[in-house]
Design a protein around this motif. Structure first.
Motif, PDB file in Angstrom:
ATOM      1  N   MET A 120       0.823  -1.210   0.000  1.00  0.00           N
ATOM      2  CA  MET A 120       0.000   0.000   0.000  1.00  0.00           C
ATOM      3  C   MET A 120       0.855   1.257   0.000  1.00  0.00           C
ATOM      4  SD  MET A 120      -2.636   1.347   2.926  1.00  0.00           S
ATOM      5  CE  MET A 120      -1.288   2.101   3.873  1.00  0.00           C
ATOM      6  N   GLU A 121       1.872   1.308   0.874  1.00  0.00           N
ATOM      7  CA  GLU A 121       2.721   2.499   0.944  1.00  0.00           C
ATOM      8  C   GLU A 121       3.558   2.657  -0.324  1.00  0.00           C
ATOM      9  OE1 GLU A 121       4.956   2.981   4.533  1.00  0.00           O
ATOM     10  OE2 GLU A 121       3.145   3.581   5.629  1.00  0.00           O
ATOM     11  N   PHE A 122       4.039   1.552  -0.873  1.00  0.00           N
ATOM     12  CA  PHE A 122       4.754   1.616  -2.157  1.00  0.00           C
ATOM     13  C   PHE A 122       3.838   2.161  -3.250  1.00  0.00           C
ATOM     14  CE2 PHE A 122       8.175  -1.890  -1.337  1.00  0.00           C
ATOM     15  CZ  PHE A 122       8.829  -1.016  -0.493  1.00  0.00           C
ATOM     16  N   SER A 123       2.575   1.742  -3.262  1.00  0.00           N
ATOM     17  CA  SER A 123       1.624   2.194  -4.280  1.00  0.00           C
ATOM     18  C   SER A 123       1.380   3.694  -4.179  1.00  0.00           C
ATOM     19  CB  SER A 123       0.298   1.436  -4.136  1.00  0.00           C
ATOM     20  OG  SER A 123       0.477   0.047  -4.263  1.00  0.00           O
ATOM     21  N   ILE A 124       1.225   4.185  -2.947  1.00  0.00           N
ATOM     22  CA  ILE A 124       0.990   5.614  -2.746  1.00  0.00           C
ATOM     23  C   ILE A 124       2.175   6.428  -3.244  1.00  0.00           C
ATOM     24  CG2 ILE A 124       0.684   7.409  -0.995  1.00  0.00           C
ATOM     25  CD1 ILE A 124      -0.790   5.294   0.696  1.00  0.00           C
ATOM     26  N   GLY A 125       3.366   6.024  -2.837  1.00  0.00           N
ATOM     27  CA  GLY A 125       4.554   6.776  -3.231  1.00  0.00           C
ATOM     28  C   GLY A 125       4.796   6.734  -4.726  1.00  0.00           C
ATOM     29  N   GLN A 126       4.643   5.553  -5.337  1.00  0.00           N
ATOM     30  CA  GLN A 126       4.964   5.412  -6.760  1.00  0.00           C
ATOM     31  C   GLN A 126       3.937   6.123  -7.630  1.00  0.00           C
ATOM     32  OE1 GLN A 126       6.771   1.747  -8.177  1.00  0.00           O
ATOM     33  NE2 GLN A 126       5.163   1.559  -9.726  1.00  0.00           N
ATOM     34  N   TYR A 127       2.661   6.076  -7.265  1.00  0.00           N
ATOM     35  CA  TYR A 127       1.637   6.712  -8.095  1.00  0.00           C
ATOM     36  C   TYR A 127       1.682   8.230  -7.988  1.00  0.00           C
ATOM     37  CZ  TYR A 127      -2.783   7.679 -10.375  1.00  0.00           C
ATOM     38  OH  TYR A 127      -3.750   8.161 -11.238  1.00  0.00           O
ATOM     39  N   THR A 128       1.744   8.726  -6.760  1.00  0.00           N
ATOM     40  CA  THR A 128       1.728  10.183  -6.572  1.00  0.00           C
ATOM     41  C   THR A 128       3.063  10.818  -6.885  1.00  0.00           C
ATOM     42  OG1 THR A 128       2.353  10.025  -4.225  1.00  0.00           O
ATOM     43  CG2 THR A 128      -0.007   9.957  -4.751  1.00  0.00           C
ATOM     44  N   ARG A 129       4.144  10.039  -6.776  1.00  0.00           N
ATOM     45  CA  ARG A 129       5.506  10.538  -6.929  1.00  0.00           C
ATOM     46  C   ARG A 129       5.741  11.713  -6.003  1.00  0.00           C
ATOM     47  NH1 ARG A 129       8.196  10.225 -12.530  1.00  0.00           N
ATOM     48  NH2 ARG A 129       9.738   9.315 -11.150  1.00  0.00           N
ATOM     49  N   GLY A 499     -10.346   4.795   0.187  1.00  0.00           N
ATOM     50  CA  GLY A 499     -11.070   3.632  -0.309  1.00  0.00           C
ATOM     51  C   GLY A 499     -10.237   2.646  -1.102  1.00  0.00           C
ATOM     52  N   VAL A 500     -10.560   1.367  -0.914  1.00  0.00           N
ATOM     53  CA  VAL A 500      -9.860   0.298  -1.623  1.00  0.00           C
ATOM     54  C   VAL A 500     -10.055   0.377  -3.133  1.00  0.00           C
ATOM     55  CG1 VAL A 500      -9.715  -2.212  -1.907  1.00  0.00           C
ATOM     56  CG2 VAL A 500      -9.881  -1.224   0.389  1.00  0.00           C
ATOM     57  N   PRO A 501     -11.256   0.715  -3.656  1.00  0.00           N
ATOM     58  CA  PRO A 501     -11.403   0.816  -5.117  1.00  0.00           C
ATOM     59  C   PRO A 501     -10.430   1.814  -5.745  1.00  0.00           C
ATOM     60  CG  PRO A 501     -13.563   0.756  -4.078  1.00  0.00           C
ATOM     61  CD  PRO A 501     -12.564   0.888  -2.978  1.00  0.00           C
ATOM     62  N   LYS A 508      -3.781  -0.585 -10.831  1.00  0.00           N
ATOM     63  CA  LYS A 508      -4.081  -1.045 -12.184  1.00  0.00           C
ATOM     64  C   LYS A 508      -3.406  -0.159 -13.229  1.00  0.00           C
ATOM     65  CE  LYS A 508      -7.822  -2.326 -15.300  1.00  0.00           C
ATOM     66  NZ  LYS A 508      -9.288  -2.420 -15.501  1.00  0.00           N
ATOM     67  N   LYS A 509      -3.401   1.159 -12.999  1.00  0.00           N
ATOM     68  CA  LYS A 509      -2.762   2.069 -13.949  1.00  0.00           C
ATOM     69  C   LYS A 509      -1.247   1.877 -13.978  1.00  0.00           C
ATOM     70  CE  LYS A 509      -6.263   5.703 -13.959  1.00  0.00           C
ATOM     71  NZ  LYS A 509      -6.545   5.580 -15.400  1.00  0.00           N
ATOM     72  N   MET A 510      -0.681   1.461 -12.846  1.00  0.00           N
ATOM     73  CA  MET A 510       0.766   1.263 -12.790  1.00  0.00           C
ATOM     74  C   MET A 510       1.175  -0.131 -13.244  1.00  0.00           C
ATOM     75  SD  MET A 510       1.910   3.208  -9.260  1.00  0.00           S
ATOM     76  CE  MET A 510       0.797   2.300  -8.196  1.00  0.00           C
ATOM     77  N   GLN A 511       0.398  -1.150 -12.838  1.00  0.00           N
ATOM     78  CA  GLN A 511       0.800  -2.530 -13.060  1.00  0.00           C
ATOM     79  C   GLN A 511       0.060  -3.201 -14.213  1.00  0.00           C
ATOM     80  OE1 GLN A 511       3.233  -3.932 -10.163  1.00  0.00           O
ATOM     81  NE2 GLN A 511       3.379  -1.830 -10.873  1.00  0.00           N
ATOM     82  N   GLY A 512      -1.041  -2.575 -14.655  1.00  0.00           N
ATOM     83  CA  GLY A 512      -1.810  -3.154 -15.749  1.00  0.00           C
ATOM     84  C   GLY A 512      -2.873  -4.139 -15.302  1.00  0.00           C
ATOM     85  N   LYS A 513      -2.954  -4.414 -14.005  1.00  0.00           N
ATOM     86  CA  LYS A 513      -3.978  -5.324 -13.501  1.00  0.00           C
ATOM     87  C   LYS A 513      -4.342  -4.941 -12.068  1.00  0.00           C
ATOM     88  CE  LYS A 513      -0.435  -8.760 -12.317  1.00  0.00           C
ATOM     89  NZ  LYS A 513       0.011 -10.163 -12.498  1.00  0.00           N
ATOM     90  N   THR A 514      -5.552  -5.284 -11.699  1.00  0.00           N
ATOM     91  CA  THR A 514      -6.066  -4.942 -10.373  1.00  0.00           C
ATOM     92  C   THR A 514      -5.524  -5.925  -9.332  1.00  0.00           C
ATOM     93  OG1 THR A 514      -8.098  -4.132 -11.380  1.00  0.00           O
ATOM     94  CG2 THR A 514      -8.178  -4.603  -9.025  1.00  0.00           C
ATOM     95  N   PRO A 515      -5.209  -5.438  -8.121  1.00  0.00           N
ATOM     96  CA  PRO A 515      -4.772  -6.360  -7.056  1.00  0.00           C
ATOM     97  C   PRO A 515      -5.817  -7.441  -6.811  1.00  0.00           C
ATOM     98  CG  PRO A 515      -4.414  -4.084  -6.398  1.00  0.00           C
ATOM     99  CD  PRO A 515      -5.182  -4.035  -7.679  1.00  0.00           C
ATOM    100  N   LEU A 600      -6.863  10.654 -10.665  1.00  0.00           N
ATOM    101  CA  LEU A 600      -6.956   9.215 -10.901  1.00  0.00           C
ATOM    102  C   LEU A 600      -7.264   8.878 -12.355  1.00  0.00           C
ATOM    103  CD1 LEU A 600      -8.943   8.129  -7.716  1.00  0.00           C
ATOM    104  CD2 LEU A 600      -6.526   7.746  -8.189  1.00  0.00           C
ATOM    105  N   ASP A 601      -7.314   9.900 -13.225  1.00  0.00           N
ATOM    106  CA  ASP A 601      -7.628   9.675 -14.631  1.00  0.00           C
ATOM    107  C   ASP A 601      -6.392   9.574 -15.499  1.00  0.00           C
ATOM    108  OD1 ASP A 601     -10.361   9.704 -14.154  1.00  0.00           O
ATOM    109  OD2 ASP A 601     -10.411  11.893 -14.206  1.00  0.00           O
ATOM    110  N   ALA A 602      -5.328  10.239 -15.066  1.00  0.00           N
ATOM    111  CA  ALA A 602      -4.123  10.270 -15.898  1.00  0.00           C
ATOM    112  C   ALA A 602      -3.460   8.895 -15.925  1.00  0.00           C
ATOM    113  CB  ALA A 602      -3.142  11.315 -15.374  1.00  0.00           C
ATOM    114  N   GLU A 603      -2.966   8.529 -17.102  1.00  0.00           N
ATOM    115  CA  GLU A 603      -2.245   7.269 -17.223  1.00  0.00           C
ATOM    116  C   GLU A 603      -0.906   7.324 -16.514  1.00  0.00           C
ATOM    117  OE1 GLU A 603      -3.261   4.408 -18.420  1.00  0.00           O
ATOM    118  OE2 GLU A 603      -5.218   5.328 -18.722  1.00  0.00           O
ATOM    119  N   ASN A 604      -0.305   8.493 -16.504  1.00  0.00           N
ATOM    120  CA  ASN A 604       0.975   8.704 -15.815  1.00  0.00           C
ATOM    121  C   ASN A 604       0.996  10.141 -15.343  1.00  0.00           C
ATOM    122  OD1 ASN A 604       3.590   8.922 -14.891  1.00  0.00           O
ATOM    123  ND2 ASN A 604       4.480   7.779 -16.590  1.00  0.00           N
ATOM    124  N   PRO A 605       0.622  10.380 -14.071  1.00  0.00           N
ATOM    125  CA  PRO A 605       0.504  11.740 -13.569  1.00  0.00           C
ATOM    126  C   PRO A 605       1.746  12.583 -13.789  1.00  0.00           C
ATOM    127  CG  PRO A 605      -0.321  10.178 -11.970  1.00  0.00           C
ATOM    128  CD  PRO A 605       0.335   9.386 -13.039  1.00  0.00           C
TER     129      PRO A 605
END
Length: 625
Positions: A120-129, A499-501, A508-515, A600-605
């Motif tokens: 979860m923390e890796f996801s937050i950091g990597q997506y938001t940068r 929220g989990v969704p 999904k935007k980073m890895q190409g698939k949903t957890p 949450l819409d951008a493919e790569n913020p």
């Protein structure tokens, strides 16, 4: 009249700029064309090429750098997660909570709590940068104070954690000699009346030479926190040395830190494995290992054992300190963070178990020599590595080799964690107040120096003769009380309010698939409930801070809770400020404050800039906010 038109073209791929001015001459009747004064002024205004160039440069500089390779990120994360707690807390907790049976709740909690929260923390950091301050503010504005609280708790933690590195330096430099100074009672600091040349165990009033070395030589401790007793000038010097080492390793970002991490994260494993090979050959080692791993199945039915397992996993991985989010923010947008979370979680658990075998094989040998039960020697906390294990080392063959290596290993383990916690504060200042601070200090190296000096000054009370009592008080209210509260609010902000969704959409935007359902269930239900259980258990089972048989006075407890509030208070303050800043009824303000502002819409913020000069190897761990 003459009309000038300019065509400005930028070839981004080749990083070349082509300015093509075309002049077209047209004779136009003033009667047919009417130009307002503003249009006339704009039409005749020259093209400011310098301004365009500056904007382009600024855009390039604000690009988030990326790691030069995934190994750097993994080593930095493992180095941060694996610390001194893996050496002194896990082994004792394991044998006291059911031996081998404790592995069941421990590994269960790694799967249900540890790995999902690291992911979860890796996801937050990597997506938001972004680092924890700004990332959590975008995810849940209502609880944006959680991000600032992580900065505060990390800095407070770093001020006293460096004292452990100070003690390691003291032992390291005192371990070179024909004999080890904690090997006998024939020293000026020994209290001969109650010093036992053997190891008396935990059941008598006698003390071992290593215990007296720790109390009377290293600490020169007083009777309590009321009696500070003056500064221990020798430890004062080692504290300076410890901060100098930290500064030299971080003042250039990863130009210095990255190289150090490759060594400090890997070297301890060579020492642990070498010690294990040596220890298992000693007489009595088998008994110590069996004591460590023999399951006591009845303890599995005690709630406290499961809570202890969850707390150990949580604290060991360093969740809620902000460092995991910060380090992941340097990843490329599509980096495989699931793989990295698995590696970090597994390596951390493997290190704890490996350390357990190393420690208890040595304790079994010690019990064999002095004909004592193993449980009379085993202890937890700093005493295990600064009292019990030094005593073991003094009886080992070739102790002149093993003693310096052991304390150098402690030094490496401590430095890894210290790097990350100090950088949290430094980079928050850079990102939040960078221009103002640099206008005054001129160089970033001076900012790092200023933070290290402040940390050193705040650490001085720990190297007084009553410093051990200050250390224990700070550790109790920072690493236990504050961290559990902070972690609970972070998980509520991310897993329930955000929220989990939305987390799944980011992944999904980073890895190409949903957890998969496993992670979704852990985030939605199991992780929040487990952390809530830890929080409730910490409150119900709370006991005032103590050191051995010493009980702190009431005023010291008040100071301890003040230390806890220094970090926790930012959570309600941030919520109040966010609610106050909006308009409408209280319910409307709450709804607005809970709405995330993250895109949450951008493919790569923020696409990473493919420029080797701008990679994370230049700025390892240098942005938190």
């Amino acid at each position: 009249m003459l009309v000038y038109s300019a065509v400005y073209t930028v070839n981004c791929d080749n990083k070349k700029t082509l300015l093509n001015y075309r002049q077209a001459t047209m004779e136009v009747s003033a009667e047919n064309v009417k130009i307002t004064p503003e249009e006339k002024d704009y039409a005749l205004r020259p093209l400011d090429i310098n301004a365009i160039s500056e904007k382009k440069t600024l855009g390039a500089e604000t690009q988030r750098p990326t790691w030069s390779g995934r190994l750097e990120f993994i080593l930095a994360s493992v180095g941060y997660a694996v610390g001194l707690g893996n050496i002194w807390r896990f082994p004792y907790l394991c044998y006291s909570s059911g031996g081998g049976a404790f592995m069941i709740p421990y590994l269960t909690m790694v799967l249900l709590c540890g790995m999902p929260l690291v992911f979860m923390e890796f996801s937050i950091g990597q997506y938001t940068r972004l680092g924890p301050v700004h990332a959590l503010a975008k995810i849940c504005p209502l609880l944006k104070g959680v991000g600032l609280a992580t900065v505060v708790i990390s800095f407070v933690f770093s001020t006293y954690y460096n004292v452990l590195i100070t003690w390691s330096l003291f032992y390291f430099f005192n371990s070179f000699g024909a004999t080890l100074p904690w090997n006998s009672c024939n020293n000026t600091w020994n209290a001969v009346g109650n010093c036992s040349s053997g190891f008396p165990g935990n059941t008598t009033h006698l003390q071992s030479p290593s215990q007296q070395f720790f109390d009377h030589r290293l600490l020169q401790k007083t009777s309590g926190i009321e009696d500070v007793g003056g500064v221990r000038w020798e430890l004062f010097g080692y504290l300076i040395l410890a901060w100098v080492i930290v500064y030299l390793c971080i003042f250039k970002g990863v130009k210095s830190t990255g190289k150090v991490v490759y060594f400090t994260a890997v070297f301890p494993y060579f020492i642990l494995i070498a010690l294990l090979i040596n220890n298992v050959q000693l007489p009595g080692a088998k008994n110590g290992i069996l004591y460590f791993v023999t399951p006591v199945w009845g303890k599995l039915f005690k709630v406290k054992v499961w809570v202890n397992a969850a707390a150990q996993v949580f604290n060991s991985l360093g969740i809620a300190f902000g460092s995991m989010i910060s380090m992941a923010s340097y990843n490329k947008f599509n980096n495989n963070i699931l793989r990295d979370a698995l590696i970090v979680s597994f390596t951390n658990s493997f290190t704890s178990i490996l350390a357990g075998f190393v420690i208890f094989s040595a304790i079994g040998y010690m019990a064999h020599i002095h004909n004592l039960p193993v449980d009379n020697i085993a202890t937890d906390g700093p005493g295990l590595v600064f009292v019990v294990y030094p005593e073991v080392l003094s009886t080992m063959p070739v102790f002149q080799l093993w003693a310096p290596l052991f304390f150098f290993m402690l030094l490496c383990l401590g430095l890894d964690s210290q790097f990350a916690t100090v950088e949290v504060a430094i980079t928050f200042i850079k990102d939040e107040f960078g221009p103002q601070v640099l206008r005054f200090l001129k160089r970033e190296e001076l900012l790092t120096l200023a933070v290290c000096i402040i940390g050193f000054v705040l650490g001085i009370p720990h190297v007084t003769k009553g410093g051990i009592y200050v250390f224990q008080l700070m550790d109790q209210h920072t690493a236990v009380v504050s961290l559990v509260f902070l972690a609970f609010f972070e998980i509520v902000a991310v897993c329930w309010i955000f929220g989990v969704p939305r987390i799944c959409l980011m992944v999904k935007k980073m890895q190409g698939k949903t957890p998969n359902i496993y992670f979704r269930l852990c985030w939605l239900l199991l992780c929040p409930l487990l952390v809530l259980c830890i929080l409730i258990s910490s409150i119900v089972q709370y006991t005032p801070a103590h050191y051995e048989k010493y009980t702190y006075p009431r005023w010291a407890e008040v100071v301890g809770w003040g230390v806890s509030l220094v970090s926790i208070v930012w959570i309600p303050l941030g919520a109040i400020q966010e609610i106050y800043s909006h308009k409408g009824s209280l319910l409307q303000r709450l709804e607005t404050a809970m709405m995330p502002t993250i895109d949450l819409d951008a493919e790569n913020p923020q696409p990473e800039k493919e420029n080797p000069d701008n990679q994370a190897s230049e700025t390892l761990l240098t942005s938190v906010a």
